[in-house]
Design a protein around this motif. Sequence first.
Motif, short mmCIF file in Angstrom:
data_model
loop_
_atom_site.label_atom_id
_atom_site.label_comp_id
_atom_site.label_asym_id
_atom_site.label_seq_id
_atom_site.Cartn_x
_atom_site.Cartn_y
_atom_site.Cartn_z
N PRO A 77 -30.10 -29.01 -41.73
CA PRO A 77 -28.86 -28.63 -41.16
C PRO A 77 -29.09 -27.24 -40.88
O PRO A 77 -29.92 -26.44 -41.66
N THR A 78 -28.04 -26.42 -40.23
CA THR A 78 -28.03 -25.11 -40.02
C THR A 78 -26.45 -24.60 -40.43
O THR A 78 -25.61 -25.42 -40.83
N LEU A 79 -26.34 -23.13 -40.33
CA LEU A 79 -25.05 -22.58 -40.93
C LEU A 79 -23.66 -23.30 -40.70
O LEU A 79 -22.89 -23.16 -41.48
N ASN A 80 -23.84 -23.62 -39.16
CA ASN A 80 -22.61 -24.40 -38.73
C ASN A 80 -22.29 -25.58 -39.41
O ASN A 80 -21.01 -25.86 -39.51
N ILE A 81 -22.99 -26.30 -40.18
CA ILE A 81 -22.41 -27.33 -40.92
C ILE A 81 -23.04 -27.09 -42.58
O ILE A 81 -22.96 -27.88 -43.36
N ALA A 82 -22.76 -25.71 -42.89
CA ALA A 82 -23.24 -25.48 -44.38
C ALA A 82 -22.01 -26.13 -45.36
O ALA A 82 -22.43 -26.80 -46.42
N ASN A 83 -20.81 -25.99 -44.88
CA ASN A 83 -20.04 -26.44 -46.05
C ASN A 83 -19.98 -28.20 -45.98
O ASN A 83 -20.08 -28.47 -47.12
N LYS A 84 -20.24 -28.79 -45.08
CA LYS A 84 -20.54 -30.31 -45.12
C LYS A 84 -21.91 -30.45 -45.85
O LYS A 84 -21.66 -31.51 -46.74
N THR A 85 -22.80 -29.70 -45.64
CA THR A 85 -24.05 -29.93 -46.49
C THR A 85 -23.71 -29.94 -48.09
O THR A 85 -24.13 -30.70 -48.72
N VAL A 86 -22.85 -29.05 -48.28
CA VAL A 86 -22.82 -28.61 -49.98
C VAL A 86 -21.84 -30.10 -50.22
O VAL A 86 -22.07 -30.49 -51.37
N ARG A 87 -20.67 -30.23 -49.49
CA ARG A 87 -19.91 -31.14 -49.96
C ARG A 87 -20.63 -32.57 -50.05
O ARG A 87 -20.28 -33.62 -50.93
N ILE A 88 -21.71 -32.91 -49.16
CA ILE A 88 -22.48 -34.03 -49.26
C ILE A 88 -23.32 -34.32 -50.62
O ILE A 88 -23.17 -35.22 -51.18
#
Lengths: 181, 181
Positions: A77-88
């Motif tokens: 993943p890249t910065l644009n989906i960083a929040n999702k990456t953490v929530r996952i």
Amino acid sequence: MKKYKKKDFPVWEIRQLLEPGPIVLVSSFYKGKTNIMTMGWHTVMEFTPSLIGCIISNQNYSFSMIKKSKECVINIPTLNIANKTVRIGNCTGKDLDKFERFDLTPRPADLVQAPLIEECYANLECKLVDTKLVSKYNFFVFKVVKAHKATAPKYPKTIHYMGHSAFMTAGKVIRIPSKNA
Amino acid sequence: MKKYKKKDFPVWEIRQLLEPGPIVLVSSFYKGKTNIMTMGWHTVMEFTPSLIGCIISNQNYSFSMIKKSKECVINIPTLNIANKTVRIGNCTGKDLDKFERFDLTPRPADLVQAPLIEECYANLECKLVDTKLVSKYNFFVFKVVKAHKATAPKYPKTIHYMGHSAFMTAGKVIRIPSKNA
């Protein structure tokens, strides 16, 4: 949400994607169910065959899915989906469809049953090849059997976990002559 | 050349230093001789005990020194010594004293015989604890027995290898609430 246009990428070159140390999303499939986990503990192990070693904790729901299906996809993943990456990484897929919950697009892989995540910069289709250190350390060795990489940008804005909620983002790329491929 | 002022750092927190994926310098000592190699293929494996897994190719002079001495120090360089870090990786220590050749300062470690590199941001004293995957993959498992980290800056300008002479440098640090330590 941004979906990268991709093309095939040589599996012996995946160190370009993983060696800088980004946090990754591991997708899996077992008995009709998919899942996604966030992972930061991984290393390239060999160019040919293309090997990756990583820690998948037995506390994760993905652990048994991957151990049993002997497959996964490592997505970057890249910065644009960083929040999702953490929530996952902060919830379990036990009673949840993470693709649906986080509005991510599963795309069929070519050589494994686990789905690619379309919104990621790269996707590495992996087969489990060595479980000798699984019981002692939760350490899995995978062979990358197919790789997909976005056609642009050349250098992705990856995210790198530092613990305690801090993430280093990929900075400037410099060139220093090196004998190493 | 800049030498960082350091203090002890908890060994169970070294993921903060290694998980982002920096290239590292591995120093070793065997039978009166020291050596340094550049390494990019490593992963954190556990918090407690503090474990690191890494690939040390048997093509490297350091391989047998570390296998025999069962110790090393993993040192984390920053951008200011990026050129040295690459040049260290491009030559062999077989007939060369790399500390002398690259004007680096060896400092005695506390718990291993391999020297710390003073000019690095952090130094992890390591003991070899598992060699099960050494013959097949050159994969070593080390336990970090003591860690030293610079008192400043908070976020080091580490360098991350992408292959083909390209190095990503550490960029901006962002914070995203996470359940993970």
